[in-house]
Design a protein around this motif. Structure first.
Motif: not given
Lengths: 256, 689
Positions: B100, B104, B382, B386, B391-393, B445, B449, B586, B590, B649
Motif C-alpha cells: 500500500l 501511495v 477519503v 482510506t 482502501q485506496i480509491s 487493496r 485502487a 488523495l 494521505v 507521500t
C-alpha cells in the motif's frame, strides 16, 4: 446426541498434491479433542476447511447437524465456531478490550449504520461488563486498556481466546496455541483454557504438535499424516501406538 | 464480395492496431519489470514516460538539438537516471511487503514528477504544439506494403523499435545471470541477500531498465497525441496495467501480447463501431469516446471477473514479520491536560479566523475559504474509505462529479430544489459507489485502487459525455449551470451566507464521520484493517463492512461535489473532478492525515489557500505589512504545490497516519517534557525551601 462438529470425507488438493484425503472426524459437545500430526500433515489445512477459509473439493462439514459446507467464514463463525491462530492475528492500534468489544457487538448483531449516525454506536455499559467478565476469567483484567502492541506473545494468545469466547462458540478451534511459548507459559495457557472451558461447556478441537500439551489437555485424539487420518482414540493410547511414533519419528523410531 | 470486404476490414484493423499495440506492449514490459523486481505497482510510469517525451520535444524544438541527440538525452540518459534516483532515494528504503505504501508513493510521484519536470526544464504543454516522432516526416511519409493499410513512418519506427527491444529483453532474461537474480529478488530481497546476492544492485538495475522502457514508450507514443500533456500519459498507465494484467503482472511475453491485443481491439472497434451506430442511435453520442475507454473497460473486467488475477493477492515476504508495527495514534495516548489544551487552542484559532473572515475578507478570499470548507467535506469521503477502511480509491472525483451533475440536471433542467438535489446527488453517488464496491471488496487493496482508477477513467471518457449526465451538446456551449439555493428568507447567492451553509454541511459530515469511527462500523473496519481472517473468525462480513464504507464515502463525496458545483454555479467537471485532478486529492489527504477529521480540514485548507496565501506571498505581505516588501521570488509557481505534496507521500511508509498526526505527537511530547521540567523545578524549590 448430535456431534458439535462432524466432518465427512473432507478432501483438499493443492496443485495436484493431496493435502487432505477423506478426513472424517467427530467432536462431541463439551469434549476436548486433539488433532495431531507431524509438520505438513494437513492440520492447518483441515482447520481452514472446517472454517471455510479454504473450500474442500469433496466432503461435508456439519455443525450441530447443520451442513455448513457452502457458507462463508463469517457465517460459520456466527453459527458457533471460534478460533485462534498459529501466527497470531490481532487488530493493530486497538486495546485489549476493543478486541472483545467488537466480537461482542458482532454477536449481538445490532451494529446498524443508523445507530452509529445517531451516536448510539459506542459500547454500552452492558457490553463492557460482558467483556470484562471474560477478561477477568482469562486473567487479563489489568491489561484491558493496554494497546495490543504492548502485549507479550502469551498474553496475545489469551486475547485471541478471549475474542473467540465473546462469540459464545459451541466449538473452539485452537491452532497450535503453544507455538512461540515456553513450557511454563504453555502450562498456564492450558490451565486457563481448561478452567474456562469447564465453566462454559463448549467443545475444543486442538491442533498441536507439542505432544505433552495434547496428552495433558485432551481426552481423545486424531492423528493426521500426509493428509490421511491414521489413528484415533483415547489420547494416551493414540500417543502410545507404534503407527503414530512412526509418523513422527520415521520407521524404527525410538520412544517418543 | 461482402465477406471479402469484411475480412479486409478486419485485417486493416489488425495492421492499424499493431503499432500502438506494440508501444502499449513496451509500457507493459516496463511496468511488469518494476513490479516483478521491487513489488512496486508503479503508477508513476506515465509520469516517467511524459518526462522523456517532453524532454525529447523540448531538446529538439526549443534547444535545436538533432533527433538523435535529443533521443539519447531523453531515453538513454535521463529515463534510466530517473529510475535509479527513485530506487536509490525512495523505493529501496521501503520495507518489502508494504504494497500500500509503495502504491501511495507511486501515486504521489505521478503528481509530483510531471510538475517538477515542467518547472525545472521550463516546459509548458501548449495546445496545438503537436509532438513529432523520431524520424523526420514521421507523420507525412507513408508505406503500404500490404495494400490494405498505409503505415506512417512514425508507426513503422515504433513497431520496429518495440520488436527489437522486446527481443533484447527476452535475451537478457534468458541468457544472463542478472535475469535469474531479478526473478529471485521479487520473492524476498532479504532471502536473496542471504544467498549472497546484492538485492539492492539487482533492484537498481531493473529500475533503470524499466524506466528506460517508460521513456522509450513515451517518445514513441507522443506523436499520437495532439498536445503533449501529463494527463494523457497518466491514462497510458491504465493501458499498461490492463496489458500487464493479461500477463497476471508477472509474464512479460503475455504482457506484450496483451498490449498488442489492446491495440488491435481498439483499432477494430474504431472500424466497426461507426457502422453499428448507424443502426443503433444511442451509441452515437458516446461513439468517439468508447475507443479511448476500451483499456479501462478491459482492465475493470479483468480485475473483477478473472478469478486467477483476483487470487494473486498482495505479495507476502516470508521475513516481513520482523518489521516493527506502526505507532499508536496520537490522540489515544494523550493526557487530559493536552486534550483540553488542544481544544482551547482550536476554539481560539477558529474564533480569530472567523472574526477576520466575517469582517475583513473580500469576495475572492471569501470564495477561497468557502472552497476550502467544501473541499474538506469531500476529503472526509477519503477519511472514511482510506483512513478507516484502508482502501485506496482513485475515483472519488467521479463520485463528487455525480453529485455536481445531479444538482445541475435536477435544478437547472427540472427546477428542483437545489438543496434537495444536493442530497439526492449524495444518495446517487452512494449507490454507484456501493455497486462499484460489490465486485471489488474481496480483492487486494492494490487491485481496488486499480479498478477504481479504471472506473474513474471510464467515467471521464464515456459517462460524462452522456446527455443525462453531463448535459451533452447544449452544455458544451452554455456550461453546466447550477443555481444557488434559496431557503425561505435566506438567499445563498450572498457569499457570506453560503459560507455559513458550507460550514454547517461540513460540520454535519464531520459529525457523521466521527460517529462512524467510534461506532460499530468504524470498529469493524478497524478490525478488518488489522486482520481480515481474524475479523471473519468472529463473524464480521468483510463485504458488508466495506460496501458500507464505500457507500458512506460515496455519499460524502457526492454531497461535497454538489456543494462545490453550487458554489461555482457550474459543475466545471474538467477542472474540478477529472481523474488526474482528483489524484491530487488523495495525495494531499494521505500526506496530511487520512485518519482524522482534522486531516481532512487541513487538506481542504491546503488545497484552496496554500497557493494564494503562501505561494503568492499574501501571508508574508501581511506579516511585513506591505505588499511592496514581498521578496522577488514571489509569486512562486502553483506547480510547486503538486511537487511538495506529491513528494510528501514518501513519508507515508513511515507515518501512514499523516504529517498532522505526526506533528501532533511530537508537539504532545514537547509539551509533556516541558510540564515535567516545570514540575521538577517546583519540587526542587520545595526541597530547598
Amino acid at each position: 446426541m448430535t456431534a458439535v462438529l462432524d466432518t465427512r470425507g473432507v478432501t483438499k488438493t493443492f496443485a495436484g498434491v493431496q493435502a487432505l484425503s477423506d478426513v472424517s472426524l467427530l467432536v462431541e459437545p463439551g469434549e476436548r479433542v486433539g488433532l495431531i500430526g507431524p509438520n505438513g500433515a494437513g492440520k492447518t489445512t483441515f482447520f481452514n476447511c472446517v472454517l471455510g477459509v479454504l473450500r474442500a473439493e469433496r466432503g461435508q462439514v456439519l455443525l450441530d447437524g447443520e451442513d455448513v459446507s457452502a457458507l462463508p467464514v463469517h457465517e460459520r463463525a456466527r453459527r458457533g465456531i471460534g478460533r485462534t491462530f498459529q501466527r497470531i492475528e490481532l487488530f493493530g492500534e486497538s486495546t485489549v478490550r476493543d478486541h472483545l468489544l467488537i466480537a461482542e457487538r458482532v454477536r449481538r448483531g445490532d451494529g446498524r449504520l443508523w445507530r452509529d449516525l445517531l451516536g448510539r454506536g459506542r459500547p454500552s455499559a452492558d457490553e463492557v461488563a460482558a467483556c470484562d467478565r471474560v477478561l477477568e476469567q482469562l486473567g487479563l483484567a489489568e491489561l484491558a486498556e493496554e494497546p495490543i502492541e504492548h502485549l507479550s506473545l502469551g498474553q496475545g494468545r489469551l486475547v485471541e481466546v478471549g475474542r473467540a469466547l465473546m462469540t459464545r462458540p459451541r466449538l473452539l478451534l485452537l491452532d497450535e496455541p503453544s507455538s512461540g511459548l515456553d513450557r511454563r507459559e504453555t502450562a498456564d495457557l492450558a490451565a486457563t483454557l481448561r478452567a474456562v472451558q469447564q465453566a462454559q461447556g463448549f467443545a475444543i478441537l486442538l491442533v498441536e504438535h507439542d505432544v505433552e500439551l495434547v496428552a495433558n489437555f485432551t481426552s481423545r485424539s486424531y492423528v493426521l499424516d500426509f493428509g490421511t487420518l491414521i489413528a484415533e482414540g483415547p489420547t494416551d493410547e493414540v500417543l502410545a501406538s507404534s503407527l503414530v511414533r512412526e509418523a513422527y519419528l520415521g520407521p524404527g523410531g525410538g520412544p517418543g | 464480395m461482402l465477406a471479402v470486404t469484411f475480412i479486409e476490414d478486419v485485417l486493416r484493423g489488425v495492421l492499424q492496431g499493431l503499432p500502438p499495440g506494440a508501444v502499449y506492449g513496451l509500457i507493459a514490459i516496463g511496468f511488469v519489470l518494476a513490479y516483478k523486481t521491487s513489488g512496486v505497482f508503479n503508477l508513476a510510469f506515465g509520469a516517467q514516460a511524459y518526462i522523456s517525451a517532453g524532454l525529447y520535444f523540448q531538446a529538439r524544438n526549443e534547444w535545436g538539438w538533432s533527433n538523435l541527440a535529443a533521443f539519447v538525452l531523453a531515453v538513454v540518459i535521463v529515463a534510466p537516471a530517473i529510475g535509479l534516483i527513485l530506487e536509490r532515494l525512495i523505493f529501496r528504503h521501503l520495507p518489502p511487503g508494504s504494497a500500500l505504501a509503495k502504491l501511495v508513493i507511486a501515486i504521489g510521484l505521478s503528481v509530483a514528477l510531471p510538475n517538477l519536470f515542467e518547472l525545472v526544464v521550463g516546459f509548458e504543454p501548449v495546445a496545438g504544439r503537436t509532438p513529432e516522432g523520431l524520424l523526420n516526416g514521421g507523420a507525412t511519409v507513408f508505406y503500404d506494403p500490404t495494400g490494405l493499410y498505409a503505415f506512417s513512418r512514425d508507426e513503422l519506427t515504433a513497431l520496429t523499435i518495440a520488436i527489437v527491444s522486446g527481443l533484447a529483453l527476452a535475451a537478457l532474461f534468458r541468457f544472463t545471470p542478472i535475469g535469474l537474480q531479478m526473478r529471485a529478488v521479487v520473492e524476498s530481497p532479504r532471502m536473496t541477500e542471504l544467498n549472497g546476492i546484492r538485492a539492492d544492485r539487482v533492484s537498481a538495475f531493473s529500475w533503470a531498465l524499466s524506466s528506460a522502457f517508460a521513456g522509450l514508450a513515451g517518445v514513441l507514443i507522443a506523436p499520437r497525441f495532439n498536445t503533449l500533456a501529463a494527463p494523457d500519459f497518466f491514462n497510458l498507465v491504465v493501458v499498461a496495467v490492463a496489458a500487464a494484467a493479461i500477463g497476471k503482472l508477472v509474464s512479460i511475453p503475455r504482457a506484450v501480447a496483451g498490449g498488442l491485443g489492446l491495440g488491435v481491439l481498439i483499432a477494430l472497434i474504431d472500424t466497426f463501431l461507426p457502422r453499428l451506430s448507424e443502426a443503433q442511435e444511442w451509441i452515437e453520442p458516446i461513439q468517439d469516446n468508447v475507443t479511448p475507454a476500451v483499456p479501462f473497460i478491459v482492465l475493470f473486467a479483468l480485475v473483477t471477473l478473472w478469478p486467477a488475477l483476483r487470487r494473486s493477492q498482495e505479495q507476502s515476504d516470508p521475513l516481513a514479520g520482523v518489521d516493527p508495527p506502526p505507532p499508536v495514534p496520537a490522540a489515544s495516548v494523550r493526557t487530559p491536560f493536552l486534550t483540553i489544551l488542544t481544544a482551547v487552542f482550536g476554539v481560539c484559532f477558529f474564533l480569530v479566523v472567523g472574526v477576520v473572515v466575517v469582517t475583513r475578507a473580500d469576495v475572492s478570499w471569501l470564495f477561497l475559504i468557502t472552497q476550502a470548507v467544501i473541499m474538506s467535506t469531500i476529503y472526509l469521503s477519503v477519511t472514511v474509505l482510506t483512513g478507516f477502511a484502508g482502501q485506496i480509491s482513485l475515483c472519488q472525483g467521479a463520485f463528487a462529479a455525480i453529485g455536481g451533475f445531479t444538482v445541475f440536471q435536477l435544478a437547472d433542467r427540472f427546477g428542483a430544489s437545489v438543496l434537495v438535489a444536493a442530497v439526492v446527488g449524495g444518495v446517487i453517488a452512494a449507490t454507484v459507489s456501493a455497486l462499484l464496491a460489490l465486485p471489488l471488496v474481496r480483492l487486494g487493496r492494490v487491485w481496488v485502487a486499480i479498478a477504481t482508477l479504471a472506473f474513474a477513467a471510464f467515467f471521464d471518457a464515456v459517462v460524462v459525455k452522456l446527455p443525462f449526465v453531463g448535459g451533452g451538446g447544449t452544455s458544451l456551449l452554455q456550461g453546466t449551470r447550477v443555481p444557488r439555493p434559496v431557503l425561505g428568507p435566506l438567499d445563498f447567492a450572498n457569499d457570506r451566507l453560503f459560507l455559513g451553509l458550507a460550514i454547517v454541511v461540513f460540520l454535519a459530515c464531520a459529525y457523521t464521520v466521527t460517529a462512524i469511527r467510534s461506532g460499530t462500523v468504524g470498529r469493524t473496519l478497524a478490525a478488518l484493517r488489522g486482520s481480515e481472517v481474524a475479523s471473519e473468525s468472529i463473524g464480521i462480513s468483510p463485504t458488508r463492512a466495506r460496501v458500507t464504507a464505500f457507500a458512506v464515502s460515496g455519499f460524502l463525496a457526492g454531497l461535497g461535489g454538489a456543494m462545490l458545483s453550487i458554489q461555482q454555479e457550474n459543475v466545471n467537471y474538467a477542472s474540478n473532478f477529472a481523474p488526474f485532478a482528483a489524484l491530487f486529492w488523495l495525495v494531499l489527504i494521505v500526506s496530511l492525515g487520512a485518519r482524522t477529521v482534522e486531516g481532512a480540514a487541513y487538506s481542504g485548507a491546503s488545497f484552496s489557500l496554500m497557493d494564494p496565501l503562501i505561494f503568492k506571498g499574501a501571508l508574508l505581505g501581511w506579516i511585513l505589512r506591505s505588499e511592496e516588501r514581498i521578496p522577488g521570488i514571489f509569486p512562486i509557481s502553483p506547480k510547486w504545490r503538486f511537487v511538495l505534496f506529491g513528494l510528501t507521500t514518501i513519508t507515508f511508509a513511515k507515518h501512514p497516519e499523516g504529517l498532522v498526526e505526526d506533528g501532533k505527537r511530537k508537539a504532545h511530547a514537547r509539551v509533556e517534557r516541558w510540564r515535567a521540567r516545570v514540575r521538577e523545578r517546583r519540587q526542587d524549590a520545595e526541597v530547598t525551601a
